[in-house]
Design a protein around this motif. Sequence first.
Motif, PDB file in Angstrom:
ATOM      1  N   UNK A   1       0.837  -1.212   0.000  1.00 15.42           N
ATOM      2  CA  UNK A   1       0.000   0.000   0.000  1.00 15.42           C
ATOM      3  C   UNK A   1       0.867   1.255   0.000  1.00 15.42           C
ATOM      4  N   UNK A   2       2.002   1.200   0.680  1.00 13.75           N
ATOM      5  CA  UNK A   2       2.948   2.329   0.656  1.00 13.75           C
ATOM      6  C   UNK A   2       3.434   2.583  -0.777  1.00 13.75           C
ATOM      7  N   UNK A   3       3.710   1.522  -1.522  1.00 14.75           N
ATOM      8  CA  UNK A   3       4.150   1.673  -2.909  1.00 14.75           C
ATOM      9  C   UNK A   3       3.108   2.390  -3.747  1.00 14.75           C
ATOM     10  N   UNK A   4       1.827   2.067  -3.503  1.00  9.55           N
ATOM     11  CA  UNK A   4       0.755   2.762  -4.213  1.00  9.55           C
ATOM     12  C   UNK A   4       0.725   4.238  -3.887  1.00  9.55           C
ATOM     13  N   UNK A   5       0.941   4.586  -2.625  1.00 10.49           N
ATOM     14  CA  UNK A   5       0.965   6.001  -2.228  1.00 10.49           C
ATOM     15  C   UNK A   5       2.125   6.743  -2.885  1.00 10.49           C
ATOM     16  N   UNK A   6       3.278   6.126  -2.939  1.00  9.49           N
ATOM     17  CA  UNK A   6       4.452   6.763  -3.554  1.00  9.49           C
ATOM     18  C   UNK A   6       4.231   6.929  -5.060  1.00  9.49           C
ATOM     19  N   UNK A   7       3.587   5.952  -5.683  1.00 13.30           N
ATOM     20  CA  UNK A   7       3.273   6.070  -7.105  1.00 13.30           C
ATOM     21  C   UNK A   7       2.355   7.258  -7.361  1.00 13.30           C
ATOM     22  N   UNK A   8       1.332   7.400  -6.540  1.00 12.30           N
ATOM     23  CA  UNK A   8       0.407   8.531  -6.688  1.00 12.30           C
ATOM     24  C   UNK A   8       1.145   9.856  -6.468  1.00 12.30           C
ATOM     25  N   UNK A   9       2.032   9.907  -5.473  1.00 16.96           N
ATOM     26  CA  UNK A   9       2.821  11.119  -5.232  1.00 16.96           C
ATOM     27  C   UNK A   9       3.674  11.457  -6.456  1.00 16.96           C
ATOM     28  N   UNK A  10       4.296  10.456  -7.068  1.00  8.78           N
ATOM     29  CA  UNK A  10       5.105  10.685  -8.265  1.00  8.78           C
ATOM     30  C   UNK A  10       4.288  11.196  -9.434  1.00  8.78           C
ATOM     31  N   UNK A  11       3.073  10.664  -9.597  1.00  7.43           N
ATOM     32  CA  UNK A  11       2.208  11.124 -10.696  1.00  7.43           C
ATOM     33  C   UNK A  11       1.773  12.560 -10.464  1.00  7.43           C
TER      34      UNK A  11
END
Length: 154
Positions: free
Chosen positions: A46-56
């Motif tokens: 779930x942390x990886x998903x949050x970081x992906x959204x932050x990058x986008x």
Amino acid sequence: MKSKVLVAMSRASSISITRKLLLSFILLMVHLYLSWSYKDFVWLSAYGGLITVLGVIMLFNFTFPHDLEKDFPPKLNIEKTKNGYIEHNDNSPFGWELTNNYAEKMIEKYNEELEAYKLRFLNKRDRILSSFIFTIIGTLIWAYAGFLNILFGW
């Protein structure tokens, strides 16, 4: 009128890269703690998903044109001839004769604007690169963190 999503994305992406790194590190620590506590690395995923959204979000802000005039390099419409300098107008095939002193001042101003443009371009390139890195790392964590359950036998 801006939509609420665009305003929220703009606010989120106006945070400095240092604060984003600090936020991502704090989120990493929280998700690692939850993963160890519940013995399930889905929390880390779930942390990886949050970081992906932050990058986008970062990528959206850095590539969205805010001031188009500053996104293009400056132009110099001066031509040196054997008799001096001529300034060309975009709308006319004829040029205006310039004094050497005035032309040199215009060239100096152009060089300063060109240097400022180069700095803006390099800064924007670095910010776009950092957003790509956030997105790639977040996607990899999101995709493969669940396999740590197998590795640890949970």
